[in-house]
Design a protein around this motif. Structure first.
Motif, PDB file in Angstrom:
ATOM      1  N   LEU A 110      13.572  51.062 -81.250  1.00  0.00           N
ATOM      2  CA  LEU A 110      14.582  50.272 -80.545  1.00  0.00           C
ATOM      3  C   LEU A 110      15.522  49.582 -81.528  1.00  0.00           C
ATOM      4  O   LEU A 110      16.741  49.531 -81.308  1.00  0.00           O
ATOM      5  N   GLU A 111      14.980  49.075 -82.628  1.00  0.00           N
ATOM      6  CA  GLU A 111      15.815  48.441 -83.638  1.00  0.00           C
ATOM      7  C   GLU A 111      16.780  49.442 -84.247  1.00  0.00           C
ATOM      8  O   GLU A 111      17.932  49.107 -84.558  1.00  0.00           O
ATOM      9  N   GLY A 112      16.328  50.696 -84.406  1.00  0.00           N
ATOM     10  CA  GLY A 112      17.218  51.735 -84.911  1.00  0.00           C
ATOM     11  C   GLY A 112      18.371  51.985 -83.960  1.00  0.00           C
ATOM     12  O   GLY A 112      19.524  52.144 -84.384  1.00  0.00           O
ATOM     13  N   VAL A 113      18.074  52.005 -82.653  1.00  0.00           N
ATOM     14  CA  VAL A 113      19.126  52.187 -81.649  1.00  0.00           C
ATOM     15  C   VAL A 113      20.106  51.018 -81.691  1.00  0.00           C
ATOM     16  O   VAL A 113      21.333  51.196 -81.627  1.00  0.00           O
ATOM     17  N   LEU A 114      19.567  49.789 -81.818  1.00  0.00           N
ATOM     18  CA  LEU A 114      20.430  48.615 -81.878  1.00  0.00           C
ATOM     19  C   LEU A 114      21.317  48.643 -83.113  1.00  0.00           C
ATOM     20  O   LEU A 114      22.500  48.289 -83.048  1.00  0.00           O
ATOM     21  N   ASP A 115      20.764  49.078 -84.235  1.00  0.00           N
ATOM     22  CA  ASP A 115      21.553  49.183 -85.468  1.00  0.00           C
ATOM     23  C   ASP A 115      22.694  50.172 -85.289  1.00  0.00           C
ATOM     24  O   ASP A 115      23.828  49.925 -85.704  1.00  0.00           O
ATOM     25  N   ARG A 116      22.379  51.326 -84.663  1.00  0.00           N
ATOM     26  CA  ARG A 116      23.423  52.329 -84.455  1.00  0.00           C
ATOM     27  C   ARG A 116      24.488  51.833 -83.481  1.00  0.00           C
ATOM     28  O   ARG A 116      25.680  52.103 -83.657  1.00  0.00           O
ATOM     29  N   THR A 117      24.046  51.094 -82.455  1.00  0.00           N
ATOM     30  CA  THR A 117      25.001  50.538 -81.496  1.00  0.00           C
ATOM     31  C   THR A 117      25.917  49.531 -82.174  1.00  0.00           C
ATOM     32  O   THR A 117      27.135  49.536 -81.975  1.00  0.00           O
ATOM     33  N   ARG A 118      25.320  48.655 -82.992  1.00  0.00           N
ATOM     34  CA  ARG A 118      26.115  47.646 -83.698  1.00  0.00           C
ATOM     35  C   ARG A 118      27.119  48.309 -84.636  1.00  0.00           C
ATOM     36  O   ARG A 118      28.283  47.902 -84.703  1.00  0.00           O
ATOM     37  N   ALA A 119      26.670  49.339 -85.357  1.00  0.00           N
ATOM     38  CA  ALA A 119      27.567  50.043 -86.281  1.00  0.00           C
ATOM     39  C   ALA A 119      28.695  50.720 -85.520  1.00  0.00           C
ATOM     40  O   ALA A 119      29.850  50.740 -85.974  1.00  0.00           O
ATOM     41  N   ALA A 120      28.385  51.281 -84.340  1.00  0.00           N
ATOM     42  CA  ALA A 120      29.419  51.934 -83.540  1.00  0.00           C
ATOM     43  C   ALA A 120      30.453  50.921 -83.054  1.00  0.00           C
ATOM     44  O   ALA A 120      31.655  51.208 -83.018  1.00  0.00           O
ATOM     45  N   VAL A 121      29.999  49.719 -82.687  1.00  0.00           N
ATOM     46  CA  VAL A 121      30.918  48.668 -82.243  1.00  0.00           C
ATOM     47  C   VAL A 121      31.840  48.255 -83.389  1.00  0.00           C
ATOM     48  O   VAL A 121      33.055  48.094 -83.209  1.00  0.00           O
ATOM     49  N   VAL A 122      31.273  48.083 -84.587  1.00  0.00           N
ATOM     50  CA  VAL A 122      32.081  47.719 -85.752  1.00  0.00           C
ATOM     51  C   VAL A 122      33.122  48.789 -86.043  1.00  0.00           C
ATOM     52  O   VAL A 122      34.300  48.501 -86.295  1.00  0.00           O
ATOM     53  N   SER A 123      32.700  50.065 -85.987  1.00  0.00           N
ATOM     54  CA  SER A 123      33.627  51.164 -86.240  1.00  0.00           C
ATOM     55  C   SER A 123      34.742  51.197 -85.194  1.00  0.00           C
ATOM     56  O   SER A 123      35.907  51.418 -85.521  1.00  0.00           O
ATOM     57  N   LEU A 124      34.379  50.971 -83.930  1.00  0.00           N
ATOM     58  CA  LEU A 124      35.376  51.001 -82.861  1.00  0.00           C
ATOM     59  C   LEU A 124      36.393  49.885 -83.038  1.00  0.00           C
ATOM     60  O   LEU A 124      37.601  50.082 -82.849  1.00  0.00           O
ATOM     61  N   ARG A 125      35.919  48.712 -83.433  1.00  0.00           N
ATOM     62  CA  ARG A 125      36.850  47.602 -83.666  1.00  0.00           C
ATOM     63  C   ARG A 125      37.812  47.928 -84.795  1.00  0.00           C
ATOM     64  O   ARG A 125      39.002  47.611 -84.714  1.00  0.00           O
TER      65      ARG A 125
END
Length: 270
Positions: free
Chosen positions: A94-109
């Motif tokens: 789950l932490e891996g999924v959260l890390d990937r989600t956070r990274a995707a949000v940063v990239s999108l911004r």
């Protein structure tokens, strides 16, 4: 008639556990949370107060998206240590999924910024050199796991003979076809031949080089910016992409300090 003095109706149990009646019925059908008593005449389900903590554990596990089959394993395992390990394994995923989600949000911004900061590109001539390497044909979804294993094997084989930061080369097919040749390496005074580790000569190349700052998950944005620069400056890619991991997780704990150098082999069209 069933005696209900020490049991709760399914409605009462639902209110106490915040599990809907429909969910409780589904958990019963899945043999996950069986009622203490089922009235054979009416089919009504009754639960004991001692089942409330169990229901709360199930509720929390399901909130964390633990599959029903894994919830069953956790509840039916009598060993507390094994139960803890099963939960920890899922939390790690789950932490891996959260890390990937956070990274995707940063990239999108970054992508949505109206005026992205220009990148600095350097044209560089790289001489041929021999390195210790591990290589394979891998799928794009397997690169991360393969990279971690290959790098660990390289570090064990090369030891203190390392003469520079690690790097890698990635064929165009890996991006275009989602499967292609990948190679990771460590510069070494005398590249060994141990297990998958073997000497490889990286050919001389003309590179357009820029540096990606931060986590590798957002590296595609830097790739896009570098590719744009290459096209705008009348150049063309002529070979596999090269990466050099100047600063990474082994060197600094904070992702903001990480630096990945990206080099695209190029030649001038004009």
């Amino acid at each position: 008639m069933v005696q209900t003095a020490r049991v709760l109706t399914i409605g009462e149990f639902s209110r106490l556990t915040h599990l809907s009646v429909r969910t409780l019925r589904r958990y019963h059908e899945a043999d996950l949370l069986e009622p203490a008593v089922v009235d054979q005449a009416t089919g009504y389900r009754y639960y004991g107060v001692d089942q409330i903590p169990v229901a709360q554990v199930i509720h929390r596990l399901r909130e964390l998206d633990v599959p029903l089959s894994d919830v069953q394993r956790i509840l039916r395992t009598p060993d507390p240590g094994i139960r803890a390990a099963l939960v920890a394994e899922h939390l790690q995923r789950l932490e891996g999924v959260l890390d990937r989600t956070r990274a995707a949000v940063v990239s999108l911004r970054r992508l949505l910024e109206p005026d992205p900061a220009p990148i600095h590109v350097e044209l560089r001539s790289e001489p041929a050199r021999t390195v210790a390497a591990v290589e394979a044909v891998v799928g794009s979804g397997d690169v991360e796991a393969w990279f971690a294993g290959a790098m660990a094997e390289l570090e064990a084989a090369v030891g203190d003979a390392v003469t520079g930061p690690p790097g890698g080369t990635y064929d165009n097919a890996l991006f275009e076809q989602e499967r292609g040749h990948a190679l990771v390496y460590l510069p070494a005074t005398a590249p060994p031949r141990v297990g998958r580790v073997h000497p490889v000569t990286l050919p001389a190349a003309e590179l357009a080089v820029t540096t990606h700052v931060g986590e590798h998950d957002g590296v595609e944005i830097t790739y896009g910016a570098l590719g744009t620069w290459v096209v705008q400056n009348a150049m063309s890619v002529a070979g596999p992409v090269r990466e050099v991991y100047l600063v990474g997780p082994r060197d600094a704990r904070e992702p903001a300090a990480w630096r990945t150098e990206i080099g695209w082999p190029v030649f001038r069209l004009t």
